[in-house]
Write a protein that holds these residues in place. Structure first.
Motif: not given
Length: 117
Positions: A59-64, A87-96
């Protein structure tokens, strides 16, 4: 691009960076379903703590990654596709959101366990 494993599926990609080089593998073709799970190198099994730490690292790597792609969008807008940023923002939001849900459920269940006699 036609993928043989999926029959008549046609994929249209607008950016050359979107083309992958890896082979598509089916999850149902493996004989040992445990090979699909993450395992540690020492014992071959993954403890709950290791699993949670690995999930938090992911999750942290997706945020970075989102931060890096946003900075790239600001500094050199022509090198980044807006769809990739979204897409990257949505993936990071979903994982968070998933991490928050898991943490909430763990805390709730721990409170239930400790108050049950």
């Amino acid at each position: 691009m036609k993928i043989a494993e999926f029959g008549t599926l046609q994929m249209v990609r607008t950016d050359a960076q979107h083309y992958g080089t890896g082979k598509i593998t089916s999850l149902t073709d493996t004989k040992d379903q445990t090979s699909l799970l993450h395992t540690s190198k020492k014992s071959g099994t993954l403890s709950f703590q290791d699993y949670l730490l690995e999930a938090m690292d992911s999750m942290n790597s997706q945020q970075l990654d989102v931060t890096k792609i946003q900075e790239q969008l600001i500094t050199d807008p022509d090198s980044v596709d807006v769809h990739d940023v979204t897409i990257a923002m949505q993936k990071a939001r979903m994982s968070l959101n998933l991490a928050q849900t898991v943490i909430d459920r763990i805390v709730t269940n721990w409170n239930e366990i400790t108050t049950t006699r």
